[in-house]
Design a protein around this motif. Structure first.
Motif, PDB file in Angstrom:
ATOM      1  N   VAL A 597       0.839  -1.187   0.000  1.00  0.00           N
ATOM      2  CA  VAL A 597       0.000   0.000   0.000  1.00  0.00           C
ATOM      3  C   VAL A 597       0.883   1.250   0.000  1.00  0.00           C
ATOM      4  O   VAL A 597       1.814   1.391   0.793  1.00  0.00           O
ATOM      5  N   GLY A 598       0.599   2.139  -0.965  1.00  0.00           N
ATOM      6  CA  GLY A 598       1.296   3.412  -1.022  1.00  0.00           C
ATOM      7  C   GLY A 598       2.596   3.374  -1.796  1.00  0.00           C
ATOM      8  O   GLY A 598       3.218   4.432  -2.013  1.00  0.00           O
ATOM      9  N   GLU A 599       3.071   2.243  -2.223  1.00  0.00           N
ATOM     10  CA  GLU A 599       4.328   2.144  -2.950  1.00  0.00           C
ATOM     11  C   GLU A 599       4.108   2.456  -4.418  1.00  0.00           C
ATOM     12  O   GLU A 599       3.169   1.990  -5.035  1.00  0.00           O
ATOM     13  N   GLU A 653       0.292   2.778  -8.330  1.00  0.00           N
ATOM     14  CA  GLU A 653       0.294   3.056  -6.894  1.00  0.00           C
ATOM     15  C   GLU A 653      -1.121   2.855  -6.396  1.00  0.00           C
ATOM     16  O   GLU A 653      -2.077   3.368  -6.977  1.00  0.00           O
ATOM     17  N   ALA A 655      -3.664   2.590  -2.711  1.00  0.00           N
ATOM     18  CA  ALA A 655      -3.783   2.944  -1.304  1.00  0.00           C
ATOM     19  C   ALA A 655      -4.433   1.843  -0.502  1.00  0.00           C
ATOM     20  O   ALA A 655      -4.766   2.050   0.678  1.00  0.00           O
ATOM     21  N   SER A 656      -4.656   0.723  -1.078  1.00  0.00           N
ATOM     22  CA  SER A 656      -5.258  -0.390  -0.363  1.00  0.00           C
ATOM     23  C   SER A 656      -4.728  -1.691  -0.954  1.00  0.00           C
ATOM     24  O   SER A 656      -4.185  -1.710  -2.053  1.00  0.00           O
ATOM     25  N   GLU A 685       0.276  -4.632   4.654  1.00  0.00           N
ATOM     26  CA  GLU A 685       1.322  -3.665   5.023  1.00  0.00           C
ATOM     27  C   GLU A 685       1.381  -3.517   6.541  1.00  0.00           C
ATOM     28  O   GLU A 685       0.331  -3.459   7.194  1.00  0.00           O
ATOM     29  N   SER A 711      -9.588   5.982  -2.387  1.00  0.00           N
ATOM     30  CA  SER A 711      -8.350   6.771  -2.345  1.00  0.00           C
ATOM     31  C   SER A 711      -7.859   6.886  -0.891  1.00  0.00           C
ATOM     32  O   SER A 711      -8.631   6.634   0.046  1.00  0.00           O
ATOM     33  N   PRO A 712      -6.580   7.260  -0.636  1.00  0.00           N
ATOM     34  CA  PRO A 712      -6.128   7.509   0.755  1.00  0.00           C
ATOM     35  C   PRO A 712      -6.988   8.602   1.392  1.00  0.00           C
ATOM     36  O   PRO A 712      -7.278   9.627   0.762  1.00  0.00           O
ATOM     37  N   TYR A 714      -8.266  11.777   3.381  1.00  0.00           N
ATOM     38  CA  TYR A 714      -7.680  13.105   3.540  1.00  0.00           C
ATOM     39  C   TYR A 714      -8.641  13.982   4.333  1.00  0.00           C
ATOM     40  O   TYR A 714      -9.855  13.774   4.267  1.00  0.00           O
ATOM     41  N   GLN A 716      -4.747  13.962   6.246  1.00  0.00           N
ATOM     42  CA  GLN A 716      -4.048  12.910   6.982  1.00  0.00           C
ATOM     43  C   GLN A 716      -2.760  13.524   7.566  1.00  0.00           C
ATOM     44  O   GLN A 716      -1.907  14.000   6.788  1.00  0.00           O
ATOM     45  N   VAL A 799      -8.006   0.802   5.014  1.00  0.00           N
ATOM     46  CA  VAL A 799      -6.910   1.788   4.913  1.00  0.00           C
ATOM     47  C   VAL A 799      -6.633   2.346   6.325  1.00  0.00           C
ATOM     48  O   VAL A 799      -7.523   2.400   7.177  1.00  0.00           O
TER      49      VAL A 799
END
Length: 805
Positions: A597-599, A653, A655-656, A685, A711-712, A714, A716, A799
């Motif tokens: 996640v996030g990479e 990329e 987020a989950s 993760e 999405s991530p 926000y 955050q 998330v």
């Protein structure tokens, strides 16, 4: 002269006399195709269901004849059948009668208990019983008799379950000598003796017998049954000429009768070396040979046949006999004079050629409704039938439906059975003022066609409303057509008919896009309007046609009037430009990313223009969804020269955790867009943080996003609320209800709820999706690390969320 010499002499004699008889009788034989059997209504005494079983006429005096049958009935005629006198003797069944002159005769047959033979010396007026006396009379079962003269003769019988019995007398029946034989299951029925001390023949079930000494001794010389048959069938009568024998056959040793029982006629013309067998629809009982080639056979169920070629072919000749009647015996005086014994005594009649003409009263050209024509067939026939079905001798013509094709015919029969007929025709013209205009192809037609209108040709004058003066016209316009007709007989008529011409359909084919198809793709063609029926060149009959190969296409349609029209040709081609681009890696495998996640991961996709002349614009190259996969703007360029290759960076990329997919498209001006699939796999993760109390917090984010992506969240870290965007794949409804849960570091549920949102519906090639945004309030929650799980039905995604105050 020895017996063998006598036998050879008789064969030669019979052959020669038979041949002469044949030559002299050929003209008479030709008349057998016009034979009518006429019942004589011979009186029967004390036997209401009587059947005559044998008939005999004196060869040297054909005016004298006799017949015998059931109930002891014996009848005689002395005037060639004009009158008959019947007497009865105390006997049950008389099967054989034979006279040697006008006075002396014999009759025999099986009696109820044994058998019997009687003698007359006054021409059949009175009879005396001369039955042989034997030690045991039961089973005597006498059947046929035959006498050479007043004194010498035989009577025979037995054989089915008993011995064969041959009785011979030389003193007119005053005394008898018996010769017995013990052949298995073969019943004796009939005999012929040519000489008191010489040749003679007898017949039994399946066998022929011969004597060379006037009946003192007998031998079997021929088996008449075909080789593949085991049983011996009953052969009731023997008739013989030269080397020919004709035998009537009933199945079984004693002969079976009744419904469904069949029979045969057996013929040999080589003294029994070979036999021809003709099957019949009933048991056969009687036969007669006129010579070695011509013979007749009769039997049950109106079975009467004759042959002209020794049994190779048979012709039925039962005209005048009622259906189901029994014929038991037949006797010929000459070619055209014959008698049959059965349900009645029948006499052969040869039809005479009676002229058939039609006389008329009135004109053969008449006007229907006002004129009358009477047709009268000539006399001399028993039954008449006109072409319109009427059966009187006279026919009155008043209307057109009594005439077919300008003719009237009559068929006349000389007998009520209507076996033989003569037909004549006469031309008749009927002019009908009530005629109708004929339109064989109908009164409705389509543009470009024409139809024919006609009236009967026998009218003399024709005047149509369009100026035509012929009996038939051809029209191609709508309207009412009127014709007036007239004849030389002053018979006039008028009729009209309305003709309608309908337009043809003009179908237009509308494609569902550019007239280009991709490799493996298809295009929809459909008509702009609806019609009653459709037919494309491949046989399809629906309004739409799915095309997956290039070519020329058109459709034939039919409108509500049945008129047919064909569209213009539509040409479909392959999209050539799209085929110039090639991708690496191979589009069948695509590009695979594996991350957490996030990479952010990136990889190069090599794009090559394989054309040697065309420049391809790839400025619109991008990912289809552009959410988890993207192409940096710096990697996009305008054109790709012929033969040029470039590396395009594609990044991923998420987020989950979960599995993700997308596609790289090159949006061209043409129909087909080259594509390469993209796949992403995000595993769990480990999250780690520190609280305000310096306590290390660790959490593992796990979940599976198969249908939903977010999405991530926000902002955050967050303090009062968080917001996230979602994408719900393979979904078509705009109203979406999402569930959510917030759990702390220890997994305790601290908040949950449901949010109904109005999403945006997006259609794409890989399935529909909806997108939207959700807000969640955090006012009551203490600071710390949390896991937010968002779900829709069975799809969930988790998330991390960090709250600070």
């Amino acid at each position: 002269m020895t017996s063998t010499t006598i036998l050879d002499f008789l064969k030669r004699y019979l052959i020669l006399t038979g041949a002469v008889f044949l030559l002299c009788s050929s003209a008479s034989t030709a008349q057998w195709d016009s034979v009518l059997w006429v019942p004589q209504n011979v009186p029967v005494v004390q036997s209401p269901s009587h059947v005559w079983l044998d008939v005999f006429f004196l060869p040297e005096d054909p005016q004298r004849g006799w017949a015998c049958g059931f109930g002891g009935n014996i009848t005689r005629t002395t005037d060639g059948g004009e009158t008959w006198q019947t007497v009865v003797i105390p006997a049950n069944q008389l099967e054989s009668i034979h006279f040697v002159n006008e006075s002396v005769g014999y009759v025999s047959g099986p009696d109820a208990s044994a058998g019997t033979i009687w003698k007359s010396v006054d021409g059949g007026v009175t009879w005396r019983d001369i039955t042989p006396t034997v030690p045991i009379q039961v089973g005597l079962n006498l059947w046929g008799c035959y006498f050479v003269d007043e004194n010498n003769g035989v009577v025979i019988g037995g054989g089915c379950g008993t011995n064969q019995l041959f009785f011979r007398t030389t003193d007119g029946g005053n005394s008898w000598q018996l010769r017995q034989y013990a052949e298995t299951e073969t019943g004796l029925s009939d005999a012929i003796i040519y000489d008191a001390n010489g040749e003679g023949y007898a017949v039994s079930s399946g066998y022929l017998w011969v004597t060379q000494d006037g009946g003192q001794s007998w031998d079997i010389f021929n088996r008449t049954v075909p080789r593949d048959m085991i049983t011996n069938d009953w052969q009731e009568e023997i008739t013989h000429k030269g080397e020919s024998f004709l035998l009537p056959v009933s199945p079984g040793c004693n002969g079976q009768t009744g419904e469904g029982v069949l029979g045969f006629l057996r013929f040999t013309d080589d003294f029994g070396r070979t036999w021809r067998q003709f099957p019949t629809a009933g048991p056969m009982f009687g036969s007669f040979l006129l010579d070695e080639q011509r013979g007749w056979g009769v039997g049950q169920n109106k079975q009467v046949f004759y042959t002209l070629d020794a049994g190779q072919n048979w012709t039925q000749s039962a005209c005048g006999i009622l259906d189901g009647e029994i014929m038991d015996d037949i006797w010929f005086v000459d070619d055209t004079t014959a008698w049959m014994a059965g349900t009645d005594i029948y006499k052969m009649t040869i039809y005479q050629d009676v002229p058939l003409v039609i006389d008329t009263i009135g004109s053969l050209n008449l006007c229907a409704g006002s004129d009358t024509l009477v047709l009268i067939a000539s006399e001399g026939y028993a039954y008449y039938e006109w072409s319109n079905g009427e059966t009187s001798r006279q026919l009155t013509i008043v209307s057109q439906d009594q005439v077919q094709n300008g003719q009237v015919s009559v068929t006349a029969y000389q007998d009520l059975d209507r076996c033989y007929a003569k037909t004549v025709n006469i031309d008749v013209n009927i002019y009908d003022s009530n005629f109708e205009i004929a339109a064989p192809d109908g009164t409705v037609f389509c543009d470009g066609e024409s139809i024919k209108l006609s009236v009967p040709e026998y009218y003399g004058t024709f005047r149509w409303s369009n100026g035509a003066t012929t009996s038939t016209i051809e029209v191609a316009e709508s309207g009412v057509y009127v014709v007036t007709v007239g004849t030389v007989e002053s018979c006039y008529g008028v009729d009209s008919i309305e003709i309608v011409r309908n337009p043809r359909p003009d179908p237009v084919v509308v494609p569902g896009g550019p007239l280009l198809i991709c490799e493996g793709g298809s295009l929809v063609l459909r008509t702009a309007n609806e019609w009653s029926s459709y037919r494309w060149q491949d046989g399809s009959t629906s309004r739409e046609l799915f095309v997956d190969t290039p070519g020329e296409y058109r459709v034939e349609v039919t409108n509500e009037h049945g008129c047919v029209g064909t569209s213009a040709i539509v040409s479909v081609e392959y999209d050539a430009i799209a085929t110039f681009l090639q991708f690496s890696p191979d589009p069948t495998t695509g590009v695979q990313f594996s991350s957490i996640v996030g990479e952010l991961l990136c990889a190069d996709v090599i794009v090559t223009n394989t054309s040697s002349t065309a420049t391809v614009d790839i400025s619109n190259m991008n990912t289809a969804e552009n959410v988890f996969f993207s192409i940096p703007p710096s990697m996009r360029r305008g054109t790709l020269l012929p033969g040029e290759s470039i590396a395009v960076e594609v990044c991923f990329e998420a987020a989950s955790i979960g599995e993700f997919d997308d596609q790289v498209y090159v949006y061209l001006d043409t129909l087909c867009a080259p594509v390469i699939p993209l796949f992403g796999d995000v595993s769990s993760e480990l999250l780690q943080g520190q609280s305000r109390c310096n306590i290390v917090l660790r959490g593992i984010v796990e979940g599976q996003a198969e249908r939903i992506a977010i999405s991530p969240p926000y902002p955050q870290p967050a303090s009062r609320e968080i917001q996230f965007d979602f994408t719900l794949s393979n979904h078509e409804e705009n109203n979406v209800t999402l569930s959510y849960e917030l759990r702390n570091f220890f997994g305790t549920l601290v908040a949950s709820g449901r949010r109904s949102v109005s999403a945006t519906h997006i259609t794409r090639s890989r399935g529909d999706k909806v997108t939207g945004s959700v807000n969640i309030a955090l006012r009551e929650l203490p600071p710390g690390s949390y896991i937010l799980t968002v779900g829709h039905k069975s799809a969930n995604v988790g998330v991390p969320v960090l709250i600070v105050r």
